[in-house]
Motif scaffolding. Structure first.
Motif, PDB file in Angstrom:
ATOM      1  N   GLY A   7       0.810  -1.202   0.000  1.00 16.28           N
ATOM      2  CA  GLY A   7       0.000   0.000   0.000  1.00 16.28           C
ATOM      3  C   GLY A   7       0.844   1.253   0.000  1.00 16.28           C
ATOM      4  N   GLU A  21      -2.134   2.702   3.927  1.00 16.31           N
ATOM      5  CA  GLU A  21      -3.441   2.546   3.273  1.00 16.31           C
ATOM      6  C   GLU A  21      -3.374   1.423   2.253  1.00 16.31           C
ATOM      7  N   VAL A  22      -4.279   0.465   2.404  1.00 16.86           N
ATOM      8  CA  VAL A  22      -4.394  -0.644   1.455  1.00 16.86           C
ATOM      9  C   VAL A  22      -5.843  -0.709   0.986  1.00 16.86           C
ATOM     10  N   ALA A  23      -6.077  -0.397  -0.272  1.00 15.53           N
ATOM     11  CA  ALA A  23      -7.427  -0.432  -0.857  1.00 15.53           C
ATOM     12  C   ALA A  23      -8.429   0.359  -0.019  1.00 15.53           C
ATOM     13  N   GLY A  24      -8.026   1.552   0.402  1.00 15.67           N
ATOM     14  CA  GLY A  24      -8.914   2.438   1.136  1.00 15.67           C
ATOM     15  C   GLY A  24      -9.019   2.175   2.623  1.00 15.67           C
ATOM     16  N   SER A  44       5.108   4.225  -1.752  1.00 16.23           N
ATOM     17  CA  SER A  44       4.513   2.892  -1.892  1.00 16.23           C
ATOM     18  C   SER A  44       5.404   1.894  -1.175  1.00 16.23           C
TER      19      SER A  44
END
Length: 197
Positions: A7, A21-24, A44
């Motif tokens: 993320g 943050e991973v997929a929101g 990242s």
């Protein structure tokens, strides 16, 4: 439990926690001090993760390499070592450096780790000798030579008035070097740059 996170770093919280943050979804993750220094906001990142579950708490511990996470797991399986102590050890020594320290029986090097006294270092030395094995340590490298050089450099830096924390941070980078002269020169260059910056 083990896994991974890929993320973006959203925020850093001292001394060693990052929000990723991973997929929101945001995940708080504890990392070593060296990893923390690399993880600037918006970067990242891919971390190998250990999910530590207790009755009253769940914590994610993140590592930039699988070897570092595996070493963390070995430390956790050692009597009397909890996650905080394991992270303190890995914040002081890389996995390869830790193997060198343990293989050479360098008790003084282990006592540099915050919270590790002489008795704890002696117990760790006995328990870790049979558990820590790392393919990254070359067979041609003389462990006795590395240990002797590291001890010489620590003594020299102490005599020059450098503090335990400065020495610990510097030795983490230099412990795999082979001769005292090179290690001391590199240590002084790093310390000088750090103080100037």
């Amino acid at each position: 439990m083990i896994g991974s996170l890929r993320g973006t770093v959203l925020e850093r919280f001292t001394p060693s926690t990052v929000l990723i943050e991973v997929a929101g979804v945001g995940y708080l993750c504890s990392v070593t001090t060296s990893t923390f220094a690399e993880l600037e906001p918006t970067v990242s990142v891919f971390l190998h993760v250990h999910h530590h579950i207790r009755e009253d708490n769940q914590t994610l511990f993140g590592f930039t390499s699988r070897v570092e996470r595996d070493t963390f797991d070995i430390l956790l399986a050692t009597h009397g070592i909890g996650p905080s102590m394991a992270m303190a050890i890995l914040s002081t020594y890389s996995p390869t450096a830790l193997v060198t320290v343990v293989a050479s029986g360098d008790l003084a090097a282990l006592t540099i780790v915050p919270g590790v006294g002489k008795k704890t270092a002696e117990r760790l030395m006995v328990e870790l000798k049979s558990r820590l094995h790392l393919d990254g340590l070359s067979s041609g490298e003389s462990i006795d030579s590395v240990q002797s050089s590291a001890a010489d450099v620590r003594d020299a830096l102490t005599a020059l008035g450098y503090g335990t924390e400065e020495i610990r941070d510097t030795m983490r980078l230099l412990v795999s070097a082979s001769d005292s002269e090179t290690m001391l020169r590199d240590a002084l260059a790093l310390l000088g740059a750090r103080r100037a910056g």
